[in-house]
Enzyme design. Sequence first.
Site, short mmCIF file in Angstrom:
data_model
loop_
_atom_site.label_atom_id
_atom_site.label_comp_id
_atom_site.label_asym_id
_atom_site.label_seq_id
_atom_site.Cartn_x
_atom_site.Cartn_y
_atom_site.Cartn_z
N ARG A 57 -14.69 -57.44 44.78
CA ARG A 57 -14.20 -58.65 45.62
C ARG A 57 -13.78 -58.40 46.88
NH1 ARG A 57 -10.72 -58.85 40.91
NH2 ARG A 57 -11.39 -60.31 39.09
N LYS A 166 -13.92 -46.93 29.40
CA LYS A 166 -12.89 -47.37 28.57
C LYS A 166 -11.83 -47.79 29.25
CE LYS A 166 -9.86 -43.43 28.01
NZ LYS A 166 -8.70 -44.00 28.21
N HIS A 196 -15.47 -39.74 29.64
CA HIS A 196 -15.65 -38.78 30.34
C HIS A 196 -15.47 -37.17 29.52
CE1 HIS A 196 -11.46 -38.73 31.29
NE2 HIS A 196 -11.44 -37.34 31.69
N LYS A 200 -17.83 -32.75 29.26
CA LYS A 200 -17.02 -31.40 29.43
C LYS A 200 -17.77 -30.37 28.71
CE LYS A 200 -12.44 -32.89 30.67
NZ LYS A 200 -12.51 -32.58 32.03
N GLU A 234 -0.59 -33.43 29.22
CA GLU A 234 -0.41 -33.91 30.89
C GLU A 234 0.88 -33.53 31.29
OE1 GLU A 234 -2.95 -37.35 32.19
OE2 GLU A 234 -2.18 -37.99 30.17
N ASP A 253 -4.66 -45.33 25.06
CA ASP A 253 -4.97 -44.54 25.99
C ASP A 253 -5.72 -43.32 25.78
OD1 ASP A 253 -5.42 -44.17 28.98
OD2 ASP A 253 -3.94 -42.94 29.06
N HIS A 258 -10.14 -40.18 23.60
CA HIS A 258 -10.50 -38.68 23.69
C HIS A 258 -10.07 -38.04 22.69
CE1 HIS A 258 -10.95 -40.15 27.78
NE2 HIS A 258 -9.63 -39.97 28.26
N LYS A 358 2.54 -37.51 28.00
CA LYS A 358 2.65 -37.15 29.45
C LYS A 358 4.09 -36.39 29.67
CE LYS A 358 0.15 -40.85 31.13
NZ LYS A 358 -0.75 -40.38 32.10
#
Length: 506
Positions: A57, A166, A196, A200, A234, A253, A258, A358
Amino acid sequence: MAAQNKPSGYGNVVEPCTVVLFGASGDLAKRKVIPAMFDLAQHKALGARYAIIGFSRTAMTDESFRSTIGEAAKTISEVGPIDPQQWSEFAANLYYSPGDYGKPESYVALAKRLKEISEAKQLGGNLLFYISTPPEVYRDIVEQIGKAGLNKPASPDSWVRIIIEKPFGRDLASAEDLNSKVLSVFDEKQVYRIDHYLGKDTVQNLLVLRFGNGIFEPLWNRNYVDHVQITAGETLGVERRGGFYETTGALRDMIQSHVLQLTALTAVEPPASFDAVSVLDEKLKLLQSIRPFNPELMAQSVVRAQYAAGKIGDKDVPGYRQEQGVDPNSHTETFVAAKVEIDNWRWAGVPFYLRTGKRLAKRSTEIVIQFRCAPHMVFRNKGIEPNRLVLNIQPDEGISVSFSAKRPGTEMNIGNVTMKFSYEEGFGKATRPAYATLLNDCVRGDATLFDSGDNVEAAWSLVDPILDVWNATKSATVPQYPSGSWGPAESDALLERDGRHWHNPR
């Protein structure tokens, strides 16, 4: 451990192509997708000739788009320092077509630019759409591509493909709805649902390790494996994305995508061959073999929690409920641990313990295969630990095997030793981003490392019952864990009830 050094590379690509990048002004496009395309271009793996047309946009010209992306590229470390001359040559192939994702006229303008650029650069009509936008506009983009007639190859010798990021849906119903929309415009063989993690090297090496080595393949079953642990940790919090995370959570998530992908590749049956159809079929069978969760099973097998204030390194960090955009009474989980049972012949009775979170003690993704102890413990009370095979996915890709050995000396003192293989030491420092690997596969027409619609829906069918229970019990207490720890006590209890404990990455 040493390995024969051999330069890594991509599959050869000889066909020219045009890439249309939706969401070209967004963070993901700047940080991951365009740098991956630049890397491919430097390795002559994006096509003999190519063009990249950004679509979003934001009002920009070709020149301002090139300038904006060039400035962003200077801060990208994944592909290393950027040579100005190489970037200038790459940028000459960047174009821009501004528009609204839901307006037909924007796609009429896009089609016109596609025709002009393809003819000028002799690109032969090969076309790749990459959707790197917020999920709420996926349907609009797919629908408008179809209405503009851009979903069909221009000739019998050309191809059209689409990569969709995703999250593919936010529950089973929305995933089924999105699949239905996508497949009303594209054939399944044209659709590449990207995760992704599958790009790996260590993830891909799972299949090589299992099925290419005679010392591991016979042991990969319930007769020798005690249990499996998969951790995706993480140290980062939600940063400035609190509003987004409130509607997502760790289950959607990370677990649905994953972590279940890693579970499937760890446990999958041998495919007939290493091609997309065979691998995806076996992954689907594995996901469908996971025992479904019901409220009773959830009470014993699933833990959710939120990070509280604490320290990451020497830095004091706030708790999740204190983050910008987060409800002070939020029940959104930033941590999930689950015990998963696979009801098939190979894995019956072997629990898979999954966790992601996290603000944990370390950024690390690893798979731990813990083997059963020897049947007759000759060296009882000598401190022998179970043998473990650990696959480090990130940040330091590698594989390690632990086993018991006698310490030097006259006494029978036994210690646990670890034999390590490092990808960097064995094959040199990796310079190939995961996104580049997957993009290269797509332009070559290899869907092995992508997801099928059936696989996506199978994963959602596993997490949907958990979401339903959590949504029905919004008043329930959500455990807290200090930032910088490995999660709540309830996560430890999940394994301790079975006489086991987490293997925390070091």
